[in-house]
Design a protein around this motif. Structure first.
Motif, mmCIF file in Angstrom:
data_model
loop_
_atom_site.group_PDB
_atom_site.id
_atom_site.type_symbol
_atom_site.label_atom_id
_atom_site.label_comp_id
_atom_site.label_asym_id
_atom_site.label_seq_id
_atom_site.Cartn_x
_atom_site.Cartn_y
_atom_site.Cartn_z
ATOM 1 N N UNK A 47 35.722 36.200 -17.867
ATOM 2 C CA UNK A 47 36.765 35.176 -18.034
ATOM 3 C C UNK A 47 36.989 34.397 -16.746
ATOM 4 N N UNK A 48 37.055 35.115 -15.632
ATOM 5 C CA UNK A 48 37.260 34.445 -14.344
ATOM 6 C C UNK A 48 36.075 33.544 -14.021
ATOM 7 N N UNK A 49 34.859 34.032 -14.238
ATOM 8 C CA UNK A 49 33.675 33.216 -13.992
ATOM 9 C C UNK A 49 33.663 31.980 -14.870
ATOM 10 N N UNK A 50 34.052 32.152 -16.124
ATOM 11 C CA UNK A 50 34.119 31.037 -17.075
ATOM 12 C C UNK A 50 35.108 29.978 -16.581
ATOM 13 N N UNK A 51 36.294 30.421 -16.156
ATOM 14 C CA UNK A 51 37.328 29.485 -15.696
ATOM 15 C C UNK A 51 36.950 28.803 -14.383
ATOM 16 N N UNK A 52 36.177 29.465 -13.565
ATOM 17 C CA UNK A 52 35.748 28.880 -12.281
ATOM 18 C C UNK A 52 34.609 27.878 -12.452
ATOM 19 N N UNK A 53 33.925 27.934 -13.583
ATOM 20 C CA UNK A 53 32.750 27.080 -13.776
ATOM 21 C C UNK A 53 32.956 26.020 -14.859
ATOM 22 N N UNK A 54 34.200 25.662 -15.109
ATOM 23 C CA UNK A 54 34.464 24.618 -16.098
ATOM 24 C C UNK A 54 33.712 23.345 -15.716
ATOM 25 N N UNK A 55 33.308 22.588 -16.719
ATOM 26 C CA UNK A 55 32.549 21.360 -16.493
ATOM 27 C C UNK A 55 33.312 20.381 -15.599
ATOM 28 N N UNK A 56 34.590 20.195 -15.895
ATOM 29 C CA UNK A 56 35.408 19.273 -15.097
ATOM 30 C C UNK A 56 36.101 20.021 -13.958
ATOM 31 N N UNK A 57 36.002 19.525 -12.735
ATOM 32 C CA UNK A 57 36.645 20.200 -11.599
ATOM 33 C C UNK A 57 38.146 20.395 -11.800
ATOM 34 N N UNK A 58 38.796 19.474 -12.481
ATOM 35 C CA UNK A 58 40.244 19.580 -12.692
ATOM 36 C C UNK A 58 40.607 20.715 -13.650
ATOM 37 N N UNK A 59 39.643 21.185 -14.425
ATOM 38 C CA UNK A 59 39.882 22.285 -15.361
ATOM 39 C C UNK A 59 39.575 23.648 -14.745
ATOM 40 N N UNK A 60 38.951 23.662 -13.562
ATOM 41 C CA UNK A 60 38.604 24.926 -12.911
ATOM 42 C C UNK A 60 39.830 25.530 -12.238
ATOM 43 N N UNK A 61 39.810 26.855 -12.111
ATOM 44 C CA UNK A 61 40.829 27.518 -11.321
ATOM 45 C C UNK A 61 40.720 27.055 -9.878
#
Length: 141
Positions: free
Chosen positions: A88-102
């Motif tokens: 989950x953490x890896x998924x959230x850190x690698x979102x396509x849009x930088x604004x959606x990343x942790x």
């Protein structure tokens, strides 16, 4: 890792400009590597998934099959919940849009809170064992 194929966030491959959203992307890829046992790029990743680990994991999660990404060898050690949280953490850190990343601050905060919860649970468990032992001693007396 910066600049290494597979670790560079989408859109940064040409500019090589560091950004807060990009700074968390590479560690996110490492987290995905740890729980999947796969490298960031490879022949096993279909082009429809971006041809890389991040795209493959993201497609599996979107299809509600994230658990299929977990390394079976590691999964056999009984750490499924920890692996899913890391995924989950890896998924959230690698979102396509930088604004959606942790942000890195959010990543640190999540881990700090998780650590505190584990410490508190450990101490509550130990206290309950001690209290239970005292009740048994009192009942015998």
């Amino acid at each position: 890792m910066g600049g290494t194929v597979g670790y560079v966030p989408p859109g940064c491959g040409q500019t090589w400009k560091a950004t807060p959203g990009g700074d968390v992307y590479s560690p996110g890829v490492v987290l995905l590597e740890l729980v999947t046992g796969k490298t960031p790029i490879g022949r096993e990743f279909h082009e429809s998934c971006g041809g890389n680990l991040v795209g493959w994991v993201r497609s599996q999660v979107k299809d509600q099959c994230g658990f299929k990404c977990l390394d079976p060898k590691l999964l056999a050690s009984g750490v499924k919940s920890e692996m899913l949280e890391t995924l989950r953490m890896g998924y959230l850190c690698t979102a396509e849009l930088p604004t959606k990343r942790l942000t890195m601050q959010q990543v640190v905060a999540v881990h700090a809170i998780d650590y505190l919860v584990k410490v508190i649970c450990f101490h509550v468990h130990e206290y309950m064992k001690l209290a239970s032992d005292r009740v048994r001693i009192t009942e015998k007396a």
